[in-house]
Design a protein around this motif. Structure first.
Motif: not given
Length: 81
Positions: A8-9, A41, A45, A53, A55, A64, A71, A78
């Motif tokens: 996730v970016d 995301a 997920c 994840v 992130l 975030s 998430l 994560v």
């Protein structure tokens, strides 16, 4: 065992580089998806249930941290960057 990873970016270059690194590892890792915002995301997920994840904490100027609990509900681990 293959470890499923979700990236996730909001920076396409960062996603591209991370995707290539993960794919280069062969069968050890499986890239289940790449998201560029919180909504993507959360949906990915919930669908793919990744073990990891990765992130970005600052997505398009917003934190975030706000959607991190959603998430965590659907992921084993994560990692914040």
């Amino acid at each position: 065992m293959t470890i499923r990873i979700l990236l996730v970016d909001d920076h396409k270059t960062m996603l591209w580089g991370l995707e290539r690194l993960i794919q280069a590892e062969g069968d050890a890792f499986q890239l289940v998806g790449s998201a560029s915002d919180g909504a993507e995301a959360k949906a990915m997920c919930a669908e793919f249930k990744p073990e990891i994840v990765l992130l970005d904490l600052d997505l398009k100027g917003s934190s975030s941290i706000e959607f991190l609990p959603a998430l965590i509900e659907n992921a084993v681990r994560v990692s914040l960057s």
